[in-house]
Design a protein around this motif. Structure first.
Motif, PDB file in Angstrom:
ATOM      1  N   ALA A 157       0.812  -1.217   0.000  1.00 41.70           N
ATOM      2  CA  ALA A 157       0.000   0.000   0.000  1.00 41.70           C
ATOM      3  C   ALA A 157       0.841   1.261   0.000  1.00 41.70           C
ATOM      4  N   ASN A 158       2.073   1.207   0.514  1.00 39.81           N
ATOM      5  CA  ASN A 158       2.897   2.408   0.596  1.00 39.81           C
ATOM      6  C   ASN A 158       3.666   2.708  -0.677  1.00 39.81           C
ATOM      7  N   LEU A 159       3.612   1.827  -1.682  1.00 37.59           N
ATOM      8  CA  LEU A 159       4.296   2.055  -2.950  1.00 37.59           C
ATOM      9  C   LEU A 159       3.419   2.858  -3.892  1.00 37.59           C
ATOM     10  N   LEU A 160       4.058   3.701  -4.703  1.00 39.67           N
ATOM     11  CA  LEU A 160       3.343   4.489  -5.684  1.00 39.67           C
ATOM     12  C   LEU A 160       2.662   3.568  -6.681  1.00 39.67           C
ATOM     13  N   GLU A 161       1.390   3.837  -6.940  1.00 38.25           N
ATOM     14  CA  GLU A 161       0.613   2.984  -7.837  1.00 38.25           C
ATOM     15  C   GLU A 161       0.897   3.341  -9.301  1.00 38.25           C
ATOM     16  N   GLY A 162       0.557   2.414 -10.204  1.00 34.52           N
ATOM     17  CA  GLY A 162       0.685   2.719 -11.623  1.00 34.52           C
ATOM     18  C   GLY A 162       1.224   1.597 -12.477  1.00 34.52           C
ATOM     19  N   GLY A 163       1.545   0.433 -11.890  1.00 31.73           N
ATOM     20  CA  GLY A 163       2.096  -0.650 -12.690  1.00 31.73           C
ATOM     21  C   GLY A 163       1.374  -1.963 -12.477  1.00 31.73           C
ATOM     22  N   VAL A 164       0.581  -2.390 -13.469  1.00 35.26           N
ATOM     23  CA  VAL A 164      -0.048  -3.711 -13.413  1.00 35.26           C
ATOM     24  C   VAL A 164       1.025  -4.794 -13.474  1.00 35.26           C
ATOM     25  N   SER A 165       2.035  -4.586 -14.330  1.00 30.97           N
ATOM     26  CA  SER A 165       3.098  -5.583 -14.452  1.00 30.97           C
ATOM     27  C   SER A 165       4.132  -5.448 -13.346  1.00 30.97           C
ATOM     28  N   GLY A 166       4.354  -4.229 -12.870  1.00 31.57           N
ATOM     29  CA  GLY A 166       5.344  -3.989 -11.841  1.00 31.57           C
ATOM     30  C   GLY A 166       5.834  -2.554 -11.904  1.00 31.57           C
ATOM     31  N   VAL A 167       6.704  -2.217 -10.984  1.00 40.67           N
ATOM     32  CA  VAL A 167       7.269  -0.873 -10.912  1.00 40.67           C
ATOM     33  C   VAL A 167       8.786  -0.984 -10.935  1.00 40.67           C
ATOM     34  N   ILE A 168       9.406  -0.252 -11.857  1.00 39.03           N
ATOM     35  CA  ILE A 168      10.863  -0.167 -11.940  1.00 39.03           C
ATOM     36  C   ILE A 168      11.296   1.092 -11.208  1.00 39.03           C
ATOM     37  N   ASP A 169      12.175   0.947 -10.233  1.00 35.40           N
ATOM     38  CA  ASP A 169      12.649   2.102  -9.469  1.00 35.40           C
ATOM     39  C   ASP A 169      14.162   2.214  -9.607  1.00 35.40           C
ATOM     40  N   LEU A 170      14.611   3.364 -10.108  1.00 36.25           N
ATOM     41  CA  LEU A 170      16.037   3.658 -10.191  1.00 36.25           C
ATOM     42  C   LEU A 170      16.461   4.373  -8.920  1.00 36.25           C
ATOM     43  N   GLY A 171      17.642   4.060  -8.424  1.00 34.59           N
ATOM     44  CA  GLY A 171      18.105   4.658  -7.182  1.00 34.59           C
ATOM     45  C   GLY A 171      19.406   5.413  -7.362  1.00 34.59           C
ATOM     46  N   THR A 172      19.527   6.533  -6.650  1.00 37.02           N
ATOM     47  CA  THR A 172      20.777   7.288  -6.645  1.00 37.02           C
ATOM     48  C   THR A 172      21.371   7.240  -5.240  1.00 37.02           C
ATOM     49  N   ILE A 173      22.619   7.620  -5.131  1.00 38.02           N
ATOM     50  CA  ILE A 173      23.373   7.438  -3.897  1.00 38.02           C
ATOM     51  C   ILE A 173      22.969   8.459  -2.831  1.00 38.02           C
ATOM     52  N   LYS A 174      23.046   8.046  -1.558  1.00 37.44           N
ATOM     53  CA  LYS A 174      22.905   8.952  -0.420  1.00 37.44           C
ATOM     54  C   LYS A 174      24.284   9.084   0.221  1.00 37.44           C
ATOM     55  N   PRO A 175      24.920  10.245   0.117  1.00 40.00           N
ATOM     56  CA  PRO A 175      26.348  10.357   0.464  1.00 40.00           C
ATOM     57  C   PRO A 175      26.687  10.087   1.921  1.00 40.00           C
ATOM     58  N   VAL A 176      25.846  10.521   2.887  1.00 40.01           N
ATOM     59  CA  VAL A 176      26.170  10.248   4.290  1.00 40.01           C
ATOM     60  C   VAL A 176      26.042   8.760   4.579  1.00 40.01           C
ATOM     61  N   ASP A 177      25.003   8.135   4.057  1.00 40.25           N
ATOM     62  CA  ASP A 177      24.849   6.692   4.245  1.00 40.25           C
ATOM     63  C   ASP A 177      26.018   5.936   3.613  1.00 40.25           C
ATOM     64  N   TYR A 178      26.517   6.444   2.496  1.00 37.98           N
ATOM     65  CA  TYR A 178      27.685   5.847   1.848  1.00 37.98           C
ATOM     66  C   TYR A 178      28.905   5.986   2.754  1.00 37.98           C
ATOM     67  N   GLY A 179      29.094   7.178   3.327  1.00 39.21           N
ATOM     68  CA  GLY A 179      29.991   7.348   4.455  1.00 39.21           C
ATOM     69  C   GLY A 179      31.466   7.479   4.200  1.00 39.21           C
ATOM     70  N   LYS A 180      31.887   7.724   2.966  1.00 38.85           N
ATOM     71  CA  LYS A 180      33.320   7.868   2.744  1.00 38.85           C
ATOM     72  C   LYS A 180      33.566   8.719   1.503  1.00 38.85           C
ATOM     73  N   GLU A 181      34.786   9.177   1.378  1.00 39.65           N
ATOM     74  CA  GLU A 181      35.161   9.954   0.206  1.00 39.65           C
ATOM     75  C   GLU A 181      35.447   9.006  -0.949  1.00 39.65           C
ATOM     76  N   ASN A 182      34.973   9.389  -2.120  1.00 37.65           N
ATOM     77  CA  ASN A 182      35.194   8.552  -3.290  1.00 37.65           C
ATOM     78  C   ASN A 182      35.212   9.432  -4.536  1.00 37.65           C
ATOM     79  N   PHE A 183      36.224   9.252  -5.344  1.00 36.90           N
ATOM     80  CA  PHE A 183      36.281   9.899  -6.654  1.00 36.90           C
ATOM     81  C   PHE A 183      36.556   8.838  -7.690  1.00 36.90           C
ATOM     82  N   GLN A 184      35.808   8.886  -8.774  1.00 31.82           N
ATOM     83  CA  GLN A 184      36.084   7.963  -9.860  1.00 31.82           C
ATOM     84  C   GLN A 184      35.794   8.643 -11.186  1.00 31.82           C
ATOM     85  N   ALA A 185      36.546   8.280 -12.185  1.00 33.97           N
ATOM     86  CA  ALA A 185      36.389   8.843 -13.519  1.00 33.97           C
ATOM     87  C   ALA A 185      36.642   7.755 -14.540  1.00 33.97           C
ATOM     88  N   GLU A 186      35.934   7.835 -15.639  1.00 30.16           N
ATOM     89  CA  GLU A 186      36.073   6.835 -16.686  1.00 30.16           C
ATOM     90  C   GLU A 186      36.074   7.512 -18.046  1.00 30.16           C
TER      91      GLU A 186
END
Length: 957
Positions: A157-186
């Motif tokens: 019930a707490n999920l956003l409605e709109g998908g009979v087949s399912g819901v695809i959710d993309l996630g981005t990072i939370k920096p404090v929860d990640y908890g460390k310094e990180n730099f990367q380049a490609e």
């Protein structure tokens, strides 16, 4: 508020919470103490699980922890997803399939239910779209800037409605929860073998990405931020055979019946003296084309996040996304564009599909440039507040907006009509044109060397035309929600959650506007002579080799130059915002409330947990549309004519409705490592925005039609709809039973059975409405109104997943792993043939299609090996054939995508602690993308785009 189960027989949640907190603190202190005891001389090997292993391990962990039925792929670091695009990552999830377009993945389907029955979100928020549908352009969220994807296959019930087949959710990072310094380049190079065929082009493109994350102590709390960029240029050429979208049935033979355009009549010879439907007949398109095309997409994207935890009870997050995509396409077509004219000597298979025939057509040299610019902007603000030990509040506000603008520049030069012999081959080969000639009765004696002649612009001397097209889409979503979660002390019920959500979507889809200029007959020779200055050498080598094309090159014109020559001093300025019946001006407001309770208990000595809840959703639709304004004229005989004037009538529709969505998710632990899952829930999907148009189109009414009153003219099938604002939602009842066996943290076996019932059959119907003509409102019956019928359909299927790393094998074979997934779907849904140009009796003979996007079989196999420095992954993806609709056009023929088989390879090697080399090949076997219409053998598209190679260096600090 996170609770970890310490004892499966403990039902007192407060004790469990306290025990968890104590255990976490003790573990933290112990780990800190051990860390302090380490010295430079301590010989302790620390093995970091990363890359492929990390993604599979996290997927198993997420699946086991979730209350809903969910599959995911995620990693801790931003930019660590081991795929070239988010869509490719999604394809690795069981039951998820993508449409392959220009060698890449797009249009995601879940469990055989097409994109229109699914929903996609970013951090739990709806995403705007640059098309007329609700499908998300996953390319605007580069895999380098996304650290996880989840597919919710059951609802709570707490999920956003709109998908009979399912819901695809993309996630981005939370920096404090990640908890460390990180730099990367490609830095990543791309190589396209088809692009390398082009002169002065080595086939190389480029992509770059970088991200930086850090956290700082601020007072008693912490402040963190993350920012990332990804961008680059990607070539996307193709070589294609295709037919026009209109298909009709005919039974005439020019050699026996005469005539020009083919027809379907009882009097034709093929009717055998009876009704036409009882004799043989054939399906034929209006045109067929050989296409050489170059295209390039230039993308830039930025994702940023700020997280502030001033205290352990307050968590404040802000995230923002921006992307811009510029797409350029240069098409050069050789087209037989009178393909249904004077058809003779025809042969068909058992399903009336042409295998060979003779026709007469002008051969057209067509050139088109398309430019499309799309910009996406998104932002979200989220606050979580632990008000008391028992109560948590969460507030979220977000914005998502997309603007798309497209411009098309088109030229056409056509030859005089010639007869030709056409021959069908197979799905790997373009159909052949075996002979072109001028005398129907002397095919051999009047034959011309057409493959050579089409290289001379003078061959296309019959007529010429220039066109300009433009369209624009603007789609914006504003949303807010408030959630509360309360820790209960009420027996088996552990948490009580409730919340409110509101969103407003503004969608303007301006119908494509076109302005054209045909060359006057007396000017054709001079214009053709001038256009010769626009000729360029054929730009590539080996055109059509993979498809065994009958023609390898033709007169090649610089499109801009040819367009300027044809237009001369005139300026063709289409205005997409000029009012037209095709415009969609939609406002969609959604308000929802929910209440849900988590529970845990004991059943027969086994631990059981889950949630039960209900979500109430209210939808309000406002749609504005256009009808051309007319003045009624009456002649001396009393007959009327409708003369269009310079104004329009505005149609305004409002519609509102509500849905109640109960849900239940239950997990029963049969053993410590084995769980039985059950879910039952109601779900909804929203029709694509283009179906909500309010435009109404009145056919041309002249004196010759014989109408004496506007009422008579309007109510005689002369008013058609460009949408239906009164559409409600697609509703489904859903049930699932699954068994998961977690042998180890990197080994899992999973099987599930699901069953859904829904009403989702789209069709065109009629409705009684009022139309204003010359200031007077008239009752009329509107034709072609998009409708969702009440016919109930069902889909059932089974899913299997196996993930295993062979870590008991001796080194180096302990790095070997395997991931297998398979989904079988079966539905009784029926999509009848609806081609508006096919006669009704012939449509009834065509075998109906199934649900749009439904592939009966979807399989994905991945074998990987990952060591301390190197990794390799070989993927095989299979998707059986499926129906692909023509957007919102409900009168087009059924179009089927053939089985898709794709082999991809990726390699990685850690050069140093900071540097990793990567190599990837997509579509290793150069499988073509093939589509058919109506029945097997009627190939309407065979497209080759070649393999694509990605290689680069990644630096991580």
């Amino acid at each position: 508020m996170t609770i970890r189960k310490q004892n499966k027989h403990s039902l007192n949640l407060k004790k469990t919470l306290l025990a968890s907190l104590i255990a976490m603190n003790v573990t933290s202190v112990s780990a800190q103490s051990e860390q302090e005891q380490l010295t430079e001389d301590d010989q302790i090997e620390v093995i970091e699980v990363s890359g492929l292993r990390d993604s599979y391990k996290n997927a198993i962990s997420t699946k086991r922890a979730a209350v809903t039925i969910v599959d995911s792929i995620s990693l801790e670091d931003m930019g660590a997803l081991p795929d070239n695009s988010v869509a490719e990552t999604l394809e690795r999830i069981t039951g998820v399939a993508a449409d392959r377009f220009k060698g890449g993945a797009s249009e995601i389907s879940i469990r055989g239910l097409g994109p229109f029955l699914g929903m996609s979100t970013l951090n739990g928020r709806a995403i705007s779209s640059g098309s007329g549908n609700r499908s998300v352009a996953f390319s605007q969220f580069p895999s380098e800037l996304v650290n996880g994807v989840k597919v919710y296959k059951s609802q709570s019930a707490n999920l956003l409605e709109g998908g009979v087949s399912g819901v695809i959710d993309l996630g981005t990072i939370k920096p404090v929860d990640y908890g460390k310094e990180n730099f990367q380049a490609e830095v990543k190079g791309t190589y396209d073998e088809y692009q390398s065929k082009l002169e002065d082009d080595n086939g190389f493109g480029n992509k770059i990405s970088f991200s930086y994350t850090n956290t700082y102590d601020v007072g008693d709390g912490q402040l963190g931020f993350a920012i990332g960029y990804a961008g680059g240029e990607s070539p996307r050429p193709e070589e294609t055979y295709l037919t026009s979208s209109t298909l009709r049935n005919c039974n005439s033979d020019y050699g026996l019946d005469g005539g020009s355009s083919c027809s379907f009549k009882d009097s034709n010879a093929a009717a055998n003296g009876g009704d036409a439907i009882d004799g043989d007949y054939y399906f034929i398109s209006n045109a067929f084309t050989y296409r050489q095309m170059e295209s390039v997409e230039d993308d830039d994207a930025v994702i940023a996040a700020v997280q502030w935890k001033p205290t352990d009870k307050l968590d404040i997050n802000f995230d923002a996304q921006w992307s811009e995509s510029s797409y350029f396409e240069d098409r050069h077509d050789l087209s037989f564009d009178d393909a249904r004219r004077r058809v003779s000597n025809w042969q068909t298979n058992d399903e009336h599909i042409l295998t060979s025939y003779t026709g007469e057509s002008r051969i057209a040299n067509m050139n088109e440039m398309r430019t499309r610019d799309e910009e996406y902007k998104g932002a979200g603000f989220n606050v979580k507040w632990q008000v008391t030990d028992d109560l948590e509040l969460a507030f979220d506000a977000a914005y998502s907006g997309t603007n798309r603008w497209q411009d098309r520049t088109y030229t056409r030069f056509r030859s005089k009509r010639k007869f030709y012999d056409w021959q069908q081959r197979n799905s790997q080969q373009f159909p052949d044109v075996t002979n072109v000639y001028t005398d129907f009765d002397d095919a051999a004696g009047s034959s011309i060397n057409w493959q050579s002649d089409v290289n001379d612009l003078a061959f296309f001397d019959d007529d010429s035309e220039a066109r300009k097209y433009r369209f624009e889409i603007d789609d914006r979503i504003r949303s807010t929600k408030l959630d509360a979660k309360y820790l209960l002390d009420a027996g088996m019920f552990t948490f009580l959650s409730s919340g409110f959500a509101y969103s407003s979507r503004s969608h303007q889809n301006y119908g494509e506007d076109q302005v054209s200029k045909a060359t006057a007959k007396d000017d054709r020779a001079g214009v053709l002579s001038s256009a010769a200055s626009c000729l360029e050498s054929w730009p590539q080598s080996g055109y059509g080799e993979d498809g065994d094309s009958p023609v390898s090159q033709w007169a090649y014109l610089d499109t801009s130059c040819a367009y300027s020559t044809l237009v001369g001093s005139d300026v063709l300025s289409p205005d997409p915002k000029a009012p037209s019946e095709a415009d969609i001006d939609l406002t969609e407001e959604i308000t929802s409330f929910y209440v849900m309770s988590d529970f845990e208990s004991e059943l027969g000595g086994m631990y059981v947990r889950g949630n039960v809840g209900v979500r109430y959703v209210h939808t309000n639709i406002e749609s504005k549309g256009v009808t051309q304004s007319y003045t009624v004229q009456t002649n001396e005989n009393g007959f009327i004519e409708l003369d269009g004037n310079n104004s329009v009538e505005i149609n305004h529709f409002e519609n509102s409705f509500s849905n109640v969505l109960p849900s239940l998710n239950v997990i029963l632990e049969l053993r410590e490592d084995t769980e039985l899952r059950f879910a039952a829930f109601k779900a909804i999907s929203r029709p694509d925005m283009w179906f909500y148009g309010a435009g109404r189109e009145v056919s041309d009414i002249t004196y010759d039609d014989g109408y004496t009153t506007p009422e008579q003219a309007l109510d005689d099938g002369n008013v058609s709809a460009r949408g239906n604002p009164n559409l409600e939602l697609i509703k489904s009842n859903n049930y699932e039973l699954g068994l998961n066996w977690y042998l180890e943290d990197e080994t899992m076996l999973s099987a599930s059975y699901y069953y859904k019932t829904f009403s989702a059959r789209f069709g065109a119907d009629t409705s009684d409405e009022q139309i204003v003509v010359d200031g007077t409102s008239y009752d009329t019956t509107v034709q072609g109104v998009p409708t969702i019928y009440d016919d109930e359909s069902s889909i059932q299927g089974v899913e299997f997943t196996a993930v295993h790393r062979f870590k008991t094998l001796p080194e180096p074979f302990d790095g070997l792993g395997l991931s297998l997934s398979y989904n079988y779907s079966d539905s009784d849904y029926i999509t009848p043939e609806a081609g508006g140009s096919i006669t009704e009796d012939a449509r009834a003979e065509v075998t109906p299609a199934n649900l749009a996007g439904l592939s009966e079989h979807v399989a994905n196999t991945q074998v990987y090996w990952e060591g301390e420095a190197a990794s390799i992954r070989l993927s095989y993806k299979y998707r059986s054939d499926y129906l692909k609709p023509f957007g919102n056009d409900l009168s087009q023929t059924n179009r089927f995508v053939d089985d898709q088989k794709t082999v991809d390879l990726s390699l990685g090697y850690k050069l140093t602690e900071q540097l990793t080399a990567k190599f990837e090949v997509l579509n290793l076997t150069n499988e073509p993308a093939v589509q058919q219409r109506v029945a097997q053998g009627a190939y309407n598209q065979i497209e080759y785009s070649g393999s694509k190679v990605f290689f680069g260096i990644k630096y991580k600090m």
